[in-house]
Design a protein around this motif. Sequence first.
Motif, mmCIF file in Angstrom:
data_model
loop_
_atom_site.group_PDB
_atom_site.id
_atom_site.type_symbol
_atom_site.label_atom_id
_atom_site.label_comp_id
_atom_site.label_asym_id
_atom_site.label_seq_id
_atom_site.Cartn_x
_atom_site.Cartn_y
_atom_site.Cartn_z
ATOM 1 N N ALA A 96 0.864 -1.314 0.126
ATOM 2 C CA ALA A 96 -0.008 0.075 0.079
ATOM 3 C C ALA A 96 1.055 1.264 0.166
ATOM 4 C CB ALA A 96 -0.867 0.010 1.121
ATOM 5 N N TYR A 97 0.355 2.403 -0.433
ATOM 6 C CA TYR A 97 0.952 3.513 -0.314
ATOM 7 C C TYR A 97 0.553 4.388 0.619
ATOM 8 C CZ TYR A 97 2.531 8.269 -1.538
ATOM 9 O OH TYR A 97 3.143 9.701 -1.392
ATOM 10 N N VAL A 98 1.227 4.903 1.576
ATOM 11 C CA VAL A 98 0.562 5.535 2.460
ATOM 12 C C VAL A 98 1.423 7.009 2.878
ATOM 13 C CG1 VAL A 98 -0.196 5.656 4.964
ATOM 14 C CG2 VAL A 98 -0.348 3.419 3.647
ATOM 15 N N ASN A 99 1.123 7.909 2.634
ATOM 16 C CA ASN A 99 1.836 9.379 2.917
ATOM 17 C C ASN A 99 3.108 9.063 2.807
ATOM 18 O OD1 ASN A 99 -0.596 10.698 3.724
ATOM 19 N ND2 ASN A 99 -0.486 9.607 5.848
ATOM 20 N N GLY A 100 3.472 8.987 1.346
ATOM 21 C CA GLY A 100 4.813 9.131 0.981
ATOM 22 C C GLY A 100 5.541 7.675 1.039
ATOM 23 N N ARG A 101 5.077 6.712 1.510
ATOM 24 C CA ARG A 101 5.935 5.360 1.666
ATOM 25 C C ARG A 101 4.998 4.212 1.026
ATOM 26 N NH1 ARG A 101 6.311 4.485 7.436
ATOM 27 N NH2 ARG A 101 7.648 3.009 7.223
ATOM 28 N N ALA B 283 0.259 -1.499 7.027
ATOM 29 C CA ALA B 283 -0.280 0.055 6.549
ATOM 30 C C ALA B 283 -1.033 0.375 7.611
ATOM 31 C CB ALA B 283 -0.712 -0.115 5.132
ATOM 32 N N SER B 284 -0.817 1.656 8.060
ATOM 33 C CA SER B 284 -1.980 2.355 8.971
ATOM 34 C C SER B 284 -1.876 3.851 9.037
ATOM 35 C CB SER B 284 -1.639 1.989 10.508
ATOM 36 O OG SER B 284 -0.097 2.324 10.731
ATOM 37 N N VAL B 285 -2.813 4.513 9.388
ATOM 38 C CA VAL B 285 -2.874 5.823 9.520
ATOM 39 C C VAL B 285 -2.946 6.294 11.047
ATOM 40 C CG1 VAL B 285 -3.618 6.307 7.216
ATOM 41 C CG2 VAL B 285 -5.385 5.860 8.921
ATOM 42 N N GLY C 254 -6.226 15.419 6.505
ATOM 43 C CA GLY C 254 -5.020 15.098 7.138
ATOM 44 C C GLY C 254 -5.343 14.752 8.868
ATOM 45 N N VAL C 255 -4.163 14.802 9.315
ATOM 46 C CA VAL C 255 -4.358 14.651 10.953
ATOM 47 C C VAL C 255 -4.247 15.991 11.734
ATOM 48 C CG1 VAL C 255 -2.778 13.371 12.736
ATOM 49 C CG2 VAL C 255 -2.891 12.525 10.667
ATOM 50 N N ALA C 256 -5.255 15.801 12.686
ATOM 51 C CA ALA C 256 -5.001 17.236 13.592
ATOM 52 C C ALA C 256 -5.819 16.831 14.793
ATOM 53 C CB ALA C 256 -5.809 18.323 12.781
ATOM 54 N N ARG C 257 -5.604 17.617 15.887
ATOM 55 C CA ARG C 257 -6.406 17.308 17.145
ATOM 56 C C ARG C 257 -7.763 17.310 17.006
ATOM 57 N NH1 ARG C 257 -5.184 20.603 22.641
ATOM 58 N NH2 ARG C 257 -7.194 21.129 22.668
ATOM 59 N N ARG C 258 -8.604 16.450 17.543
ATOM 60 C CA ARG C 258 -10.066 16.624 17.005
ATOM 61 C C ARG C 258 -10.682 17.641 17.369
ATOM 62 N NH1 ARG C 258 -15.197 15.253 18.913
ATOM 63 N NH2 ARG C 258 -16.340 14.200 17.425
ATOM 64 N N ASP C 259 -11.448 18.334 16.313
ATOM 65 C CA ASP C 259 -11.918 19.468 16.334
ATOM 66 C C ASP C 259 -12.904 19.610 15.053
ATOM 67 O OD1 ASP C 259 -13.033 22.007 16.553
ATOM 68 O OD2 ASP C 259 -11.030 23.135 16.989
ATOM 69 N N HIS C 260 -13.981 20.006 15.242
ATOM 70 C CA HIS C 260 -14.957 19.966 14.088
ATOM 71 C C HIS C 260 -14.445 21.070 12.951
ATOM 72 C CE1 HIS C 260 -17.629 17.751 16.609
ATOM 73 N NE2 HIS C 260 -18.292 17.500 15.718
ATOM 74 N N PRO D 53 -2.735 16.998 3.530
ATOM 75 C CA PRO D 53 -3.888 16.044 3.643
ATOM 76 C C PRO D 53 -3.031 14.661 3.633
ATOM 77 C CG PRO D 53 -3.567 17.238 1.209
ATOM 78 C CD PRO D 53 -2.728 17.938 2.352
ATOM 79 N N SER D 54 -3.894 13.614 3.873
ATOM 80 C CA SER D 54 -3.327 12.358 3.961
ATOM 81 C C SER D 54 -3.685 11.560 2.548
ATOM 82 C CB SER D 54 -4.098 11.412 4.989
ATOM 83 O OG SER D 54 -3.873 11.793 6.077
ATOM 84 N N LEU D 55 -2.931 10.802 2.084
ATOM 85 C CA LEU D 55 -2.955 9.954 0.709
ATOM 86 C C LEU D 55 -2.668 8.712 1.056
ATOM 87 C CD1 LEU D 55 -3.392 9.842 -2.335
ATOM 88 C CD2 LEU D 55 -1.092 10.367 -2.536
#
Length: 287
Positions: A5-10, A17-19, A96-102, A111-113
């Motif tokens: 799998a391709y995950v964020n550059g790798r 594979a995980s996010v 993408g990844v961020a502290r949970r906030d609406h 962004p995550s790919l």
Amino acid sequence: MPRIAYVNGRYVKHSDASVHIEDRGYQFADGVYEVCEIRHGYIVDLTRHLNRLDRSLRELRIAWPMSRAALTQVIRETLRRNHVRNGLFYLQVTRGVARRDHVFPAEGTPPSLVITAKSTDPKIIAAKNTNGIKAITVTDNRWDRVDIKSVGLLPNAMARQQAKEAGAQEAIYIDGEGMVKEGAATNVWMVDSDGTLVTRPAEHGILRGITRTTLMDVAAKLGLKIAERNFSVSEMLAAREVFLTAATSICFPVVSVDGLPIANGHPGSVSQKVREAFFDVAEKIAI
Ligand code: PDD
């Protein structure tokens, strides 16, 4: 051979594979996706899929994770590493990844790919084309922006499960006026009494399927009449043929809806004709 799998550059082993747990795709379904068919070593309709990805990203104000050219190379490399000749790739972009906030994360949050690829067995698809599939109808309970290919698919998953438990393979959404919308993961077509291919307009309320668009090119080439108009459940039940389109399944004939046979209860000739001509007309890019 392990899947990759391709995950964020790798490129990583699929099983590893995980996010991140605070990926907004995971917490808010804040992301979009594409599924694209691979056939005989060619990527089918990639340009149209990337155009729709662009639209989905713009509608949700998510940045492209990389340039279109770079993304195409990553897609190809993922397919090569998985030795896919017939199958699909799945591509997902989230905010993408961020502290949970609406509210959206800080400007510049990448962004995550994620891209995965898998081989499929053409025999399974062939069997569905020969035998046809069964569908049920369900009330549409999704949000208003189903024209965006968002990863928020809980209602679709519930509807497909309901179909499965009813002995069917697809659930067809019906609007408040009793008109046919689309399947849980497909567009719906019928062939009416004068042989016209009919499908709902895609301006609002359904996803503008790439297979749907290419099938219109196919129908034009074959000299078939097409009408984009709303049609009711009773019209669908009285149709000469009903079929479903989506990447990877292309054109599945529907032989019954809610237990009632469509025509003589066997796959029709029009869906077969357009399916057979499909890959001659679709864009094909070598992996
Ligand atoms: N589904 N409508 C919905 C709700 C869909 O999820 C899909 C595709 C389609 C057909 O679109 P296309 O022809 O571009 O595949 C219509 C994909 C295959 C999926 O979710 O797996």
